[in-house]
Scaffold this motif. Structure first.
Motif, PDB file in Angstrom:
ATOM      1  N   GLY A 161      58.695   4.019  73.631  1.00 50.69           N
ATOM      2  CA  GLY A 161      59.594   4.911  72.919  1.00 50.69           C
ATOM      3  C   GLY A 161      60.408   4.268  71.812  1.00 50.69           C
ATOM      4  N   ASP A 162      60.118   3.029  71.479  1.00 52.59           N
ATOM      5  CA  ASP A 162      60.889   2.294  70.475  1.00 52.59           C
ATOM      6  C   ASP A 162      60.112   2.190  69.165  1.00 52.59           C
ATOM      7  OD1 ASP A 162      61.724  -0.265  68.999  1.00 52.59           O
ATOM      8  OD2 ASP A 162      63.303  -0.090  70.509  1.00 52.59           O
ATOM      9  N   GLN A 163      60.705   2.706  68.094  1.00 50.41           N
ATOM     10  CA  GLN A 163      60.026   2.721  66.797  1.00 50.41           C
ATOM     11  C   GLN A 163      59.756   1.319  66.275  1.00 50.41           C
ATOM     12  OE1 GLN A 163      58.960   5.598  65.158  1.00 50.41           O
ATOM     13  NE2 GLN A 163      57.871   4.148  63.859  1.00 50.41           N
ATOM     14  N   ASN A 164      60.668   0.396  66.501  1.00 46.56           N
ATOM     15  CA  ASN A 164      60.442  -0.982  66.053  1.00 46.56           C
ATOM     16  C   ASN A 164      59.252  -1.604  66.783  1.00 46.56           C
ATOM     17  OD1 ASN A 164      62.602  -1.030  64.226  1.00 46.56           O
ATOM     18  ND2 ASN A 164      64.069  -1.571  65.826  1.00 46.56           N
ATOM     19  N   ASN A 165      59.160  -1.346  68.092  1.00 50.01           N
ATOM     20  CA  ASN A 165      58.001  -1.821  68.846  1.00 50.01           C
ATOM     21  C   ASN A 165      56.714  -1.235  68.287  1.00 50.01           C
ATOM     22  OD1 ASN A 165      59.665  -3.219  70.578  1.00 50.01           O
ATOM     23  ND2 ASN A 165      59.539  -1.732  72.248  1.00 50.01           N
ATOM     24  N   LEU A 166      56.792   0.037  67.960  1.00 52.02           N
ATOM     25  CA  LEU A 166      55.619   0.746  67.432  1.00 52.02           C
ATOM     26  C   LEU A 166      55.134   0.105  66.139  1.00 52.02           C
ATOM     27  CD1 LEU A 166      53.979   3.230  68.256  1.00 52.02           C
ATOM     28  CD2 LEU A 166      55.517   4.625  66.860  1.00 52.02           C
ATOM     29  N   ASN A 167      56.060  -0.154  65.243  1.00 47.43           N
ATOM     30  CA  ASN A 167      55.700  -0.785  63.968  1.00 47.43           C
ATOM     31  C   ASN A 167      55.112  -2.180  64.177  1.00 47.43           C
ATOM     32  OD1 ASN A 167      56.666   1.464  62.586  1.00 47.43           O
ATOM     33  ND2 ASN A 167      58.700   0.599  62.299  1.00 47.43           N
ATOM     34  N   THR A 168      55.726  -2.939  65.073  1.00 49.51           N
ATOM     35  CA  THR A 168      55.251  -4.302  65.347  1.00 49.51           C
ATOM     36  C   THR A 168      53.837  -4.294  65.917  1.00 49.51           C
ATOM     37  OG1 THR A 168      57.509  -5.090  65.739  1.00 49.51           O
ATOM     38  CG2 THR A 168      55.720  -6.420  66.633  1.00 49.51           C
ATOM     39  N   ILE A 169      53.588  -3.381  66.850  1.00 53.96           N
ATOM     40  CA  ILE A 169      52.258  -3.270  67.454  1.00 53.96           C
ATOM     41  C   ILE A 169      51.205  -2.966  66.401  1.00 53.96           C
ATOM     42  CG2 ILE A 169      50.817  -1.850  68.977  1.00 53.96           C
ATOM     43  CD1 ILE A 169      53.404  -1.509  70.729  1.00 53.96           C
ATOM     44  N   CYS A 170      51.482  -2.000  65.548  1.00 54.34           N
ATOM     45  CA  CYS A 170      50.503  -1.600  64.528  1.00 54.34           C
ATOM     46  C   CYS A 170      50.277  -2.699  63.497  1.00 54.34           C
ATOM     47  CB  CYS A 170      50.956  -0.301  63.852  1.00 54.34           C
ATOM     48  SG  CYS A 170      50.881   1.128  64.945  1.00 54.34           S
ATOM     49  N   GLN A 171      51.342  -3.394  63.132  1.00 55.47           N
ATOM     50  CA  GLN A 171      51.196  -4.505  62.189  1.00 55.47           C
ATOM     51  C   GLN A 171      50.367  -5.633  62.796  1.00 55.47           C
ATOM     52  OE1 GLN A 171      55.322  -5.305  61.348  1.00 55.47           O
ATOM     53  NE2 GLN A 171      55.558  -3.423  60.156  1.00 55.47           N
ATOM     54  N   LYS A 172      50.530  -5.859  64.106  1.00 49.87           N
ATOM     55  CA  LYS A 172      49.734  -6.882  64.796  1.00 49.87           C
ATOM     56  C   LYS A 172      48.258  -6.484  64.840  1.00 49.87           C
ATOM     57  CE  LYS A 172      49.417 -10.698  67.369  1.00 49.87           C
ATOM     58  NZ  LYS A 172      48.034 -10.681  67.835  1.00 49.87           N
ATOM     59  N   PHE A 173      47.994  -5.217  65.121  1.00 48.99           N
ATOM     60  CA  PHE A 173      46.615  -4.737  65.106  1.00 48.99           C
ATOM     61  C   PHE A 173      45.988  -4.959  63.732  1.00 48.99           C
ATOM     62  CE2 PHE A 173      47.174  -1.307  68.656  1.00 48.99           C
ATOM     63  CZ  PHE A 173      47.050  -2.293  69.622  1.00 48.99           C
ATOM     64  N   ALA A 174      46.773  -4.700  62.685  1.00 47.10           N
ATOM     65  CA  ALA A 174      46.270  -4.870  61.314  1.00 47.10           C
ATOM     66  C   ALA A 174      45.989  -6.340  61.017  1.00 47.10           C
ATOM     67  CB  ALA A 174      47.262  -4.298  60.312  1.00 47.10           C
ATOM     68  N   ALA A 193      50.704   3.541  62.362  1.00 45.41           N
ATOM     69  CA  ALA A 193      49.386   2.929  62.138  1.00 45.41           C
ATOM     70  C   ALA A 193      48.954   3.071  60.683  1.00 45.41           C
ATOM     71  CB  ALA A 193      48.353   3.560  63.062  1.00 45.41           C
ATOM     72  N   VAL A 194      49.142   4.259  60.126  1.00 46.90           N
ATOM     73  CA  VAL A 194      48.758   4.502  58.729  1.00 46.90           C
ATOM     74  C   VAL A 194      49.611   3.666  57.777  1.00 46.90           C
ATOM     75  CG1 VAL A 194      48.766   6.256  56.904  1.00 46.90           C
ATOM     76  CG2 VAL A 194      47.763   6.777  59.132  1.00 46.90           C
ATOM     77  N   ASN A 195      50.877   3.479  58.139  1.00 46.23           N
ATOM     78  CA  ASN A 195      51.759   2.654  57.300  1.00 46.23           C
ATOM     79  C   ASN A 195      51.404   1.169  57.385  1.00 46.23           C
ATOM     80  OD1 ASN A 195      53.276   4.806  56.358  1.00 46.23           O
ATOM     81  ND2 ASN A 195      54.790   4.663  57.998  1.00 46.23           N
ATOM     82  N   ALA A 196      50.763   0.773  58.484  1.00 48.19           N
ATOM     83  CA  ALA A 196      50.459  -0.651  58.696  1.00 48.19           C
ATOM     84  C   ALA A 196      49.195  -1.109  57.983  1.00 48.19           C
ATOM     85  CB  ALA A 196      50.338  -0.940  60.193  1.00 48.19           C
ATOM     86  N   THR A 197      48.278  -0.189  57.691  1.00 50.58           N
ATOM     87  CA  THR A 197      47.013  -0.598  57.075  1.00 50.58           C
ATOM     88  C   THR A 197      46.404   0.533  56.254  1.00 50.58           C
ATOM     89  OG1 THR A 197      44.756  -1.379  57.522  1.00 50.58           O
ATOM     90  CG2 THR A 197      45.752   0.036  59.186  1.00 50.58           C
ATOM     91  N   GLU A 198      45.761   0.148  55.155  1.00 53.32           N
ATOM     92  CA  GLU A 198      45.015   1.114  54.355  1.00 53.32           C
ATOM     93  C   GLU A 198      43.516   0.876  54.481  1.00 53.32           C
ATOM     94  OE1 GLU A 198      46.362   0.865  50.347  1.00 53.32           O
ATOM     95  OE2 GLU A 198      48.352   1.693  50.792  1.00 53.32           O
ATOM     96  N   GLU A 199      43.142  -0.207  55.164  1.00 49.15           N
ATOM     97  CA  GLU A 199      41.735  -0.586  55.264  1.00 49.15           C
ATOM     98  C   GLU A 199      41.102  -0.215  56.611  1.00 49.15           C
ATOM     99  OE1 GLU A 199      44.077  -2.976  54.290  1.00 49.15           O
ATOM    100  OE2 GLU A 199      43.706  -2.510  52.172  1.00 49.15           O
ATOM    101  N   ILE A 200      41.832  -0.438  57.683  1.00 51.19           N
ATOM    102  CA  ILE A 200      41.272  -0.193  59.015  1.00 51.19           C
ATOM    103  C   ILE A 200      41.287   1.308  59.312  1.00 51.19           C
ATOM    104  CG2 ILE A 200      41.556  -0.634  61.486  1.00 51.19           C
ATOM    105  CD1 ILE A 200      42.947  -3.266  60.717  1.00 51.19           C
ATOM    106  N   PRO A 201      40.175   1.864  59.781  1.00 57.53           N
ATOM    107  CA  PRO A 201      40.165   3.282  60.150  1.00 57.53           C
ATOM    108  C   PRO A 201      41.169   3.563  61.270  1.00 57.53           C
ATOM    109  CG  PRO A 201      37.930   2.419  60.043  1.00 57.53           C
ATOM    110  CD  PRO A 201      38.849   1.241  59.966  1.00 57.53           C
ATOM    111  N   VAL A 202      41.875   4.690  61.144  1.00 60.64           N
ATOM    112  CA  VAL A 202      42.820   5.127  62.166  1.00 60.64           C
ATOM    113  C   VAL A 202      42.343   6.464  62.725  1.00 60.64           C
ATOM    114  CG1 VAL A 202      45.184   5.878  62.632  1.00 60.64           C
ATOM    115  CG2 VAL A 202      44.779   3.944  61.094  1.00 60.64           C
TER     116      VAL A 202
END
Length: 322
Positions: free
Chosen positions: A73-86, A104-113
């Motif tokens: 439920g934490d937005q900062n965690n969410l951003n960190t997770i998606c950036q790590k995936f990218a 997820a969309v904000n973290a990458t423009e290349e990887i399919p979401v």
């Protein structure tokens, strides 16, 4: 001789260095999927668990490797997770629920979401066209017209004069649904009260306040509200207020009734899209899937506790939770 050995060792170090820089797919030979979920509750868990099972049924379960992360439920965690995936260069990111998809969309423009359980992907800023995704994202929507649920409410409990709306102010799709719901109940000559919460800790008091002013309550598909169904169910039972929700799993978790989709079906459709991308299909060629079939779901135990009798014409086709 020593010079030759030195050259060989240097070459081996270079090879090792580049091997270490390779992504996980190169290490395991499997298609790497990062799965991110904003929070754990029945609706989202059902999607994820069904999706994993369906990938096996589709014949690719042993060819993919899933890295699942929950943001609690934490937005900062969410951003960190998606950036790590990218940065890990996953082959695909699966984002369950609207906040997850946006991160997820904000973290990458290349990887399919591939997103799932996003009520309104266009309003959420994920893409511009459901039929022809213009970015790197497509997926499944859990959209159900609020009018269907409110019509059900008026059929089961026709004496409603004032309805209360409860939702999270941080969820874009929730606000869109509530605005449509307000317009609809006004057109029906009904009054409404609304409370928007900012976090889980506010839900109980908001529910108590709202239930004391209204004849029925309604919540959209909202992750904060879905995570607090046990609390809100107790409040509504105590006040004898029917709580109409927007997902079958929310009914199972203590809501009174809904006209909704089956989240197992949503998980299966999400897996089908994953398979298409695994097989090489481009995101732009995969339309967003919106389930058309809905069903009436009613919590029989809650109906008894709040003293509501279900009309025969509705009970005959409804699915009941105990």
């Amino acid at each position: 001789m020593k010079k030759g050995i030195s050259i060989i060792l240097t070459a081996l170090m270079v090879v090792t260095l580049f091997a270490g820089c390779g992504n996980q797919k190169e290490d395991t030979g499997k298609f790497q999927i990062g799965v991110v979920q904003i929070v754990e509750h029945t609706s989202l868990n059902t999607i994820r668990e069904t999706m994993v099972e369906e990938l096996t049924a589709l014949g690719i379960g042993d060819q993919v490797e899933i890295d699942y992360k929950n943001a609690s439920g934490d937005q900062n965690n969410l951003n960190t997770i998606c950036q790590k995936f990218a940065s890990d260069k996953k082959d695909l990111i699966v984002a369950i629920a609207t906040p997850s998809a946006q991160a997820a969309v904000n973290a990458t423009e290349e990887i399919p979401v591939v997103f799932s359980a996003v009520t309104d992907p266009v309003s959420a800023g994920l893409l511009n066209d459901l039929e022809n995704p213009n970015a790197n994202a497509t997926g499944t929507s859990d959209y159900v017209d609020a009018e269907k649920i409110l019509d059900l409410a008026l059929k089961i409990t026709p004496d409603i004069k004032t309805i209360g709306f409860i939702y999270s102010s941080s969820e874009a799709n929730s606000k869109v649904v509530i605005e449509k719901a307000k317009t609809y109940v006004t057109s029906k000559g009904l009054k409404y009260e609304e409370i928007a919460v900012t976090n889980l800790s506010e839900v109980q008091q908001a529910g108590i306040s709202l239930a004391g002013k209204v004849d029925a309550m309604f919540a959209p598909i909202d992750n904060t509200i879905a995570s607090a169904m046990d609390v809100l169910s107790e409040v509504c039972v105590e006040k004898k207020v029917p709580f109409y929700v927007s997902a079958d799993s929310m009914v199972a978790d203590g809501g009174f009734a809904t006209e909704g989709i089956d989240y197992v079906d949503l998980g299966k459709e999400t897996a089908a899209i994953i398979k298409q991308i695994y097989e090489g299909k481009k995101v732009a060629d995969i339309p967003v899937v919106i389930l058309k079939d809905t069903k009436t779901y009613i919590n029989k135990t809650i109906a008894g506790k709040i003293g509501v009798t279900i009309p025969d014409d509705i009970a005959g086709s409804a699915e009941f939770f105990e």
